[in-house]
Design a protein around this motif. Structure first.
Motif, PDB file in Angstrom:
ATOM      1  N   UNK A  85      28.144  -4.695 -16.716  1.00 25.52           N
ATOM      2  CA  UNK A  85      29.293  -5.192 -16.550  1.00 25.52           C
ATOM      3  C   UNK A  85      29.807  -6.256 -17.437  1.00 25.52           C
ATOM      4  N   UNK A  86      28.924  -6.945 -18.143  1.00 23.98           N
ATOM      5  CA  UNK A  86      29.361  -7.925 -19.166  1.00 23.98           C
ATOM      6  C   UNK A  86      30.007  -7.003 -20.471  1.00 23.98           C
ATOM      7  N   UNK A  87      29.396  -6.094 -20.863  1.00 25.54           N
ATOM      8  CA  UNK A  87      30.142  -5.447 -22.091  1.00 25.54           C
ATOM      9  C   UNK A  87      31.521  -4.735 -21.376  1.00 25.54           C
ATOM     10  N   UNK A  88      31.701  -4.395 -20.197  1.00 27.14           N
ATOM     11  CA  UNK A  88      33.013  -3.703 -19.882  1.00 27.14           C
ATOM     12  C   UNK A  88      34.099  -4.796 -19.712  1.00 27.14           C
ATOM     13  N   UNK A  89      33.748  -6.211 -19.221  1.00 28.60           N
ATOM     14  CA  UNK A  89      34.690  -7.042 -19.091  1.00 28.60           C
ATOM     15  C   UNK A  89      35.484  -7.497 -20.427  1.00 28.60           C
ATOM     16  N   UNK A  90      34.869  -7.205 -21.532  1.00 35.32           N
ATOM     17  CA  UNK A  90      35.435  -7.432 -22.793  1.00 35.32           C
ATOM     18  C   UNK A  90      36.826  -6.290 -22.990  1.00 35.32           C
ATOM     19  N   UNK A  91      36.904  -5.294 -22.270  1.00 31.55           N
ATOM     20  CA  UNK A  91      37.693  -4.415 -22.731  1.00 31.55           C
ATOM     21  C   UNK A  91      38.841  -4.344 -21.665  1.00 31.55           C
ATOM     22  N   UNK A 262      33.852  -2.134 -29.857  1.00 25.36           N
ATOM     23  CA  UNK A 262      32.998  -1.255 -29.592  1.00 25.36           C
ATOM     24  C   UNK A 262      32.120  -1.848 -28.037  1.00 25.36           C
ATOM     25  N   UNK A 263      32.428  -1.342 -27.037  1.00 29.01           N
ATOM     26  CA  UNK A 263      31.779  -2.056 -25.947  1.00 29.01           C
ATOM     27  C   UNK A 263      30.687  -1.294 -25.329  1.00 29.01           C
ATOM     28  N   UNK A 334      29.732  -4.620 -29.367  1.00 28.24           N
ATOM     29  CA  UNK A 334      30.295  -5.766 -29.852  1.00 28.24           C
ATOM     30  C   UNK A 334      30.878  -5.821 -31.312  1.00 28.24           C
ATOM     31  N   UNK A 335      30.614  -4.733 -32.093  1.00 25.33           N
ATOM     32  CA  UNK A 335      31.189  -4.556 -33.524  1.00 25.33           C
ATOM     33  C   UNK A 335      32.735  -4.316 -33.247  1.00 25.33           C
ATOM     34  N   UNK A 336      33.356  -4.974 -34.135  1.00 23.41           N
ATOM     35  CA  UNK A 336      34.927  -4.752 -34.524  1.00 23.41           C
ATOM     36  C   UNK A 336      35.184  -3.517 -35.285  1.00 23.41           C
TER      37      UNK A 336
END
Length: 681
Positions: A85-91, A262-263, A334-336
């Protein structure tokens, strides 16, 4: 066409994946609705997900609502997989938070909503399962207002609750009570509207209020609430209308500079690494050379774009879409993509209170894992294969935090809970053919400085065997501020590579402090520096015995740092959970001694009918035991919610992590032996 990246979030078993299936069916993407129980859903594609009936990995599907392409991200509901969920929130541009009409607001629901509100992600609430026996409407709505957000707007009425014929009748603006309540709620967040409301609430037209509802929803200040059933389809059409009208779909700049995030990392059929990227601006085409984080520039060899429920090959992907990119083996979560490189630079875009679009950077939305365990291969010959397999799992979930002890030949991983441990065990067996067992799960503590300390070693003095001078001062830093490295020496006092070696080694060494636990927050200042310039023999061969290398600084720095830490002193802090316990009033007295033995700190209880509601804090290490004993203590009527809240100084015996070869104390003993041996020789 406009795009909307939409997350579906919920406590486990609230019906999140079933709602995803219903949305895909309503949009015409699938002809038949899959079943979680049968393992036939579109988003639960892993064999393990189908076996267990839970979502383990986030999944992306796509469908179209009129002129909006919705990229829907189905996330896990179980708290052990909160990292997904943490990584999905970023997008995300917006979210639908699913709540069961039977169980109501649950522990994970509260954690998710707090995070959504903190990140100002526009959120619609969907109360699911209104057709189930025991479903409640008003009670759940009150609970949402009391425990999630007071600024909720019911968008219709549910009827026939608890029956197969349960349905949802959306308001159309002709209901006086609804319009009046809507005006009052919206006026609380808009001064101009408040003035008009106080002047004469009756003159506020519904069209104006609906536009303001959309604006405030997109600013994440109010949260519309819909009721329905993912199984029967009741209320889903109204929800889709709400998603279309109230959440912030928009067009992106496809002609601008390439920028994406990248998520998620996965592996393709041939074992190749693939990156899930949310495109923020620009257009990426196959064979384009792009910067991927700190991995440097590389060529995109293939692109897949989510379209009508699945990922399909495309020659390009433009801003606003989610795509799978292939071609870079070193890419990390987390990479841009594009831009100037780096990690975690732009997590997501959103809408600020003034309505302007902006970028948000939020590298950690949830607490890190508080548990760890040692993974043991059943066959000693699989030790190498185990490390390689875990390394692949860490690519997909960096918070697993693989830690290897070469001295004891042990591998440790960080965990959120026991279910995650079972999933790791099954994944290693099914996907990699490695059978494993686990040692007892232990709690991950942290160390915090109690004061300041300083130490230094001068090259050529005091039996320093290394061609390096290093002096360090350590100072406490505020909680959650991280580790900051500063210079109190001239930048040109020695080569940058040597300074970088000191900084990197400091940060690596702080993963295990005096008691073996990580020191997450402190300031480290380089106070002394010195080196031996490069020396060569007359025939031009480099002489290591006369010249400093980065290795000298990497070996000396932990020794100096540990001396400074010992002078400063540290205290061990254990993770604490905030808990909320509902129980029958007559068992309250019997429960208090148990909470005391578990080192819980309860607050004064409140009453709710004939039940007690007790809140407080409890050590994370004791939560599992409380969960196990609660049914017996409360006749099966107790309901416990808990979530990580903070770290608290340990009282009594200080827990020490087993020593490892990376432990600064162990390294110090080793270095001192080296010094004594050199001095004696």
């Amino acid at each position: 066409m406009r795009t909307l990246n939409l997350g579906i979030l919920a406590h486990v078993d609230a019906g999140k994946t079933s709602l995803t299936e219903r949305l895909l069916h309503t949009a015409g993407v699938i002809d038949e609705i899959g079943s979680v129980d049968d393992g036939s859903t579109r988003t639960d594609s892993l064999a393990l997900e189908r076996q267990r009936g839970i979502t383990i990995k986030s999944a992306v599907v796509s469908f179209v609502i009129d002129d909006i392409t919705v990229n829907l991200i189905d996330t896990p509901g179980h708290p052990d997989f909160i990292a997904e969920v943490e990584r999905s929130l970023g997008v995300l541009d917006g979210a639908v938070l699913v709540i069961s009409a039977v169980e109501g607001v649950q522990a994970q629901t509260r954690v998710l909503m707090r995070t959504l509100r903190r990140l100002r992600i526009p959120t619609i609430v969907f109360v699911n399962k209104i057709d189930r026996r025991g479903a409640h409407g008003e009670r759940v709505l009150r609970s949402v207002a009391e425990r999630l957000s007071p600024a909720v707007v019911p968008m219709g009425t549910a009827y026939g609750l608890g029956t197969r014929g349960a349905g949802f009748a959306p308001y159309d603006g002709t209901e006086t009570a609804f319009v009046s309540g809507l005006a009052e709620t919206l006026a609380d967040h808009d001064d101009a509207l408040m003035a008009a409301y106080l002047d004469d609430a009756a003159v506020l037209p519904y069209g104006l209020l609906h536009r303001e509802l959309a604006a405030q929803t997109r600013r994440a200040t109010v949260h519309p609430v819909y009721f329905g059933s993912a199984i029967t389809g009741a209320g889903v059409d109204a929800l889709i209308t709400g998603v279309k009208e109230l959440l912030p779909a928009s067009e992106r700049d496809a002609e601008g500079a390439v920028l994406g995030t990248v998520f998620k990392i996965d592996r393709g059929p041939a074992g190749e690494k693939v990156a899930y990227v949310r495109m923020l601006s620009g257009t990426v085409r196959t064979r384009d050379r792009l910067t991927f984080g700190r991995d440097g520039a590389g060529k995109v060899t293939a692109i897949s774009v989510f379209d009508q429920g699945s990922a399909v090959p495309r020659e390009s992907v433009e801003a606003g879409r989610i795509a799978v990119l292939r071609g870079r083996g070193g890419v990390r979560i987390g990479d841009t993509v594009g831009g100037t490189g780096g990690t975690g630079v732009t997590a997501r875009t959103g809408v600020s209170p003034d309505g302007a679009e902006h970028s948000r950077v939020s590298p950690e939305h949830f607490a890190p894992p508080t548990l760890e365990t040692v993974v043991v291969p059943c066959r000693p010959a699989d030790r190498g294969a185990l490390h390689a397999a875990l390394a692949q799992l860490v690519e997909q979930d960096p918070l697993i935090n693989l830690r290897q002890d070469e001295l004891r030949q042990e591998i440790s991983v960080s965990l959120y809970g026991e279910v995650q441990k079972e999933v790791i065990q099954a994944t290693l067996a099914n996907d990699f053919g490695v059978e494993v067992t686990f040692r007892e799960t232990t709690t991950i503590c942290v160390e915090r400085l109690t004061g300041s300390g300083a130490a230094f070693e001068i090259m050529g003095k005091d039996h320093n065997p290394f061609l390096a001078t290093v002096g360090l001062r350590v100072d406490p830093a505020p909680v959650d501020s991280g580790v900051e490295f500063r210079l109190a020496v001239e930048l040109g006092s020695m080569p940058f590579a040597f300074m970088k070696a000191v900084e990197e080694t400091v940060k690596e060494s702080l993963f295990q402090g005096i008691h073996g636990w990580r020191i997450p927050d402190c300031t480290v200042t380089l106070t002394h520096s010195g080196y031996a310039a490069r020396q060569s023999h007359s025939h031009g061969v480099f002489d290591k015995s006369m010249s400093s290398t980065a290795g000298d600084f990497r070996n000396l720095t932990p020794l100096v740092l540990m001396s400074a830490l010992q002078q400063a002193g540290t205290t061990v802090h254990e993770p604490m959970h905030r808990f909320r316990l509902e129980l029958p009033a007559d068992v309250y007295g019997a429960l208090l001694p148990v909470l005391a033995r578990l080192r819980a700190v309860p607050r004064t209880p409140s009453t709710r009918g004939d039940a007690y509601v007790l809140e407080g804090e409890i050590p994370a290490a004791q939560v599992h035991e409380l969960e196990q004993r609660l049914p017996t203590l409360t006749r099966g009527e107790g309901v416990l919610e808990s979530a990580f809240d903070h770290y608290r100084p340990v009282t009594g015996a200080i827990p020490s992590r087993p020593r490892t070869d990376h432990d600064p104390l162990h390294r110090k003993e080793y270095l001192l032996r080296v010094v004594r041996r050199i001095a004696g020789g």
